[in-house]
Design a protein around this motif. Structure first.
Motif, PDB file in Angstrom:
ATOM      1  N   LEU A 153       7.978  44.955  -8.477  1.00 16.59           N
ATOM      2  CA  LEU A 153       7.398  45.898  -7.519  1.00 16.59           C
ATOM      3  C   LEU A 153       7.522  47.290  -8.126  1.00 16.59           C
ATOM      4  O   LEU A 153       8.623  47.769  -8.381  1.00 16.59           O
ATOM      5  N   ILE A 154       6.376  47.932  -8.371  1.00 17.93           N
ATOM      6  CA  ILE A 154       6.341  49.187  -9.111  1.00 17.93           C
ATOM      7  C   ILE A 154       5.982  50.341  -8.175  1.00 17.93           C
ATOM      8  O   ILE A 154       4.880  50.348  -7.606  1.00 17.93           O
ATOM      9  N   PRO A 155       6.874  51.318  -8.018  1.00 14.51           N
ATOM     10  CA  PRO A 155       6.521  52.493  -7.209  1.00 14.51           C
ATOM     11  C   PRO A 155       5.548  53.386  -7.983  1.00 14.51           C
ATOM     12  O   PRO A 155       5.830  53.768  -9.119  1.00 14.51           O
ATOM     13  N   ASP A 170       3.018  29.090  -8.047  1.00 12.37           N
ATOM     14  CA  ASP A 170       3.471  27.849  -7.423  1.00 12.37           C
ATOM     15  C   ASP A 170       4.540  28.186  -6.379  1.00 12.37           C
ATOM     16  O   ASP A 170       4.844  29.355  -6.141  1.00 12.37           O
ATOM     17  N   THR A 171       5.095  27.159  -5.768  1.00 14.44           N
ATOM     18  CA  THR A 171       6.049  27.392  -4.679  1.00 14.44           C
ATOM     19  C   THR A 171       7.291  28.137  -5.160  1.00 14.44           C
ATOM     20  O   THR A 171       7.781  29.057  -4.492  1.00 14.44           O
ATOM     21  N   GLU A 172       7.807  27.749  -6.338  1.00 15.09           N
ATOM     22  CA  GLU A 172       9.012  28.395  -6.862  1.00 15.09           C
ATOM     23  C   GLU A 172       8.756  29.869  -7.154  1.00 15.09           C
ATOM     24  O   GLU A 172       9.562  30.738  -6.837  1.00 15.09           O
ATOM     25  N   ARG A 173       7.597  30.139  -7.772  1.00 15.77           N
ATOM     26  CA  ARG A 173       7.273  31.529  -8.098  1.00 15.77           C
ATOM     27  C   ARG A 173       6.985  32.335  -6.837  1.00 15.77           C
ATOM     28  O   ARG A 173       7.294  33.525  -6.768  1.00 15.77           O
ATOM     29  N   ILE A 177       8.504  35.900  -5.747  1.00 16.65           N
ATOM     30  CA  ILE A 177       7.657  37.036  -5.368  1.00 16.65           C
ATOM     31  C   ILE A 177       8.120  37.619  -4.033  1.00 16.65           C
ATOM     32  O   ILE A 177       8.223  38.843  -3.865  1.00 16.65           O
ATOM     33  N   MET A 178       8.378  36.740  -3.092  1.00 17.61           N
ATOM     34  CA  MET A 178       8.821  37.185  -1.767  1.00 17.61           C
ATOM     35  C   MET A 178      10.133  37.968  -1.856  1.00 17.61           C
ATOM     36  O   MET A 178      10.275  39.036  -1.242  1.00 17.61           O
ATOM     37  N   GLU A 179      11.074  37.454  -2.621  1.00 20.19           N
ATOM     38  CA  GLU A 179      12.372  38.120  -2.756  1.00 20.19           C
ATOM     39  C   GLU A 179      12.214  39.498  -3.400  1.00 20.19           C
ATOM     40  O   GLU A 179      12.779  40.493  -2.928  1.00 20.19           O
ATOM     41  N   ASN A 180      11.462  39.554  -4.511  1.00 22.62           N
ATOM     42  CA  ASN A 180      11.250  40.828  -5.197  1.00 22.62           C
ATOM     43  C   ASN A 180      10.519  41.825  -4.306  1.00 22.62           C
ATOM     44  O   ASN A 180      10.800  43.029  -4.323  1.00 22.62           O
ATOM     45  N   LEU A 181       9.568  41.313  -3.549  1.00 21.64           N
ATOM     46  CA  LEU A 181       8.772  42.175  -2.673  1.00 21.64           C
ATOM     47  C   LEU A 181       9.638  42.826  -1.605  1.00 21.64           C
ATOM     48  O   LEU A 181       9.616  44.055  -1.416  1.00 21.64           O
ATOM     49  N   ILE A 211       0.453  34.435  -0.068  1.00 19.66           N
ATOM     50  CA  ILE A 211       0.139  35.854   0.044  1.00 19.66           C
ATOM     51  C   ILE A 211       0.232  36.316   1.493  1.00 19.66           C
ATOM     52  O   ILE A 211       0.764  37.395   1.797  1.00 19.66           O
ATOM     53  N   ILE A 212      -0.279  35.499   2.406  1.00 22.35           N
ATOM     54  CA  ILE A 212      -0.210  35.830   3.834  1.00 22.35           C
ATOM     55  C   ILE A 212       1.244  35.907   4.289  1.00 22.35           C
ATOM     56  O   ILE A 212       1.636  36.825   5.039  1.00 22.35           O
ATOM     57  N   GLN A 213       2.066  34.971   3.838  1.00 27.07           N
ATOM     58  CA  GLN A 213       3.495  35.000   4.184  1.00 27.07           C
ATOM     59  C   GLN A 213       4.152  36.281   3.675  1.00 27.07           C
ATOM     60  O   GLN A 213       4.960  36.900   4.369  1.00 27.07           O
TER      61      GLN A 213
END
Length: 275
Positions: A153-155, A170-173, A177-181, A211-213
């Motif tokens: 996540l880049i400011p 995929d599900t793992e990635r 993504i969710m955690e980093n976001l 993406i929706i999640q």
């Protein structure tokens, strides 16, 4: 290996090698070997068969070390495991056939067969284990590298951040993504996050769901999400699949997304007149 059988193999090694080289040519048409040059194929075949014969000469410990090093080289060169196993099976048949043709005693035929069978089985076990271990290690390192580089996540402006997504999701990635976001939104105090899918080759139902999640999670921590990088073919796919992305704004390019984010945060970019 029985000393008698070993001596017979070494005695007829040249005949075995030449016969094996002729029979292995049938594998040249294999799709996995099409991109290998004729010279490389011939040189590798000769090294392979000579290495096999030398394993009889050098003893079990030295043989295993030599084979491990040889297989490691083949892995680095991109040779398929199928070449190794088929080559060994062909070497087994060739060796038994040559030794049998030099003997008139049925009892010796059986002895040759059993000894060569056991020897080749041991060789296959060594090679397959080495191949599997090396590939598992390679895949692990690649996954770790991908994890380190994946979805930062880049400011880009105060309270505005961008998350560029590249490659298959995929599900793992998606979990990463969710955690980093979420961590990035809190760390950078982002009010607007732009998720850029320009580098995502395919957006299917599963990718859209992730993406929706992610956008819903961003909303729950007090920020807004804009999806950018929607190419015409991606837009068509989304419509055809009946995916509903109406809950958050979408833009075709990152530039347009940043313009919207600036408006949402009551900011604007102005051009300064020259002094």
């Amino acid at each position: 290996m029985n000393p008698k059988v070993r001596d017979e193999v070494l005695k007829h090694r040249q005949t075995i090698i030449e016969s094996w080289l002729e029979s292995i040519e049938q594998f040249r048409a294999d799709d996995l070997l099409q991109n290998i040059s004729d010279t490389m194929y011939e040189n590798t075949n000769r090294e392979f068969v000579n290495k096999l014969v030398l394993t009889i000469q050098n003893g079990e410990t030295n043989a295993e070390n030599d084979l491990n090093q040889y297989v490691e080289r083949l892995i680095q060169m991109g040779w398929p495991l199928n070449y190794i196993t088929r080559g060994l099976q062909e070497f087994r048949k060739t060796t038994i056939r040559v030794l049998a043709s030099e003997s008139n005693q049925d009892s010796e035929h059986i002895e040759y067969f059993l000894e060569i069978e056991d020897w080749i089985d041991d060789v296959i076990n060594v090679l397959v284990n080495q191949y599997s271990g090396s590939w598992e290690n390679t895949v692990f390192l690649q996954k770790m590298a991908l994890k380190e580089l994946s979805a930062p996540l880049i400011p880009v402006f105060e309270h505005i951040s961008v998350m560029p997504l590249v490659g298959t999701i995929d599900t793992e990635r998606a979990k990463l993504i969710m955690e980093n976001l979420l961590d990035g939104v809190i760390e950078h105090r982002s009010q607007v996050v732009l998720i850029d899918i320009t580098g995502v080759p395919v957006v299917d139902t599963m990718v859209a769901h992730h993406i929706i999640q992610a956008s819903e999670a961003v909303r729950l921590v007090g920020a807004k999400c804009i999806l950018v990088g929607i190419r015409p073919e991606i837009a068509q796919t989304i419509v055809n699949l009946g995916i509903d992305l109406g809950k958050f704004p979408t833009k075709s390019t990152l530039k347009k997304g940043i313009e919207s984010a600036l408006e949402m945060t009551k900011k604007q970019i102005v051009e300064l007149e020259g002094k």
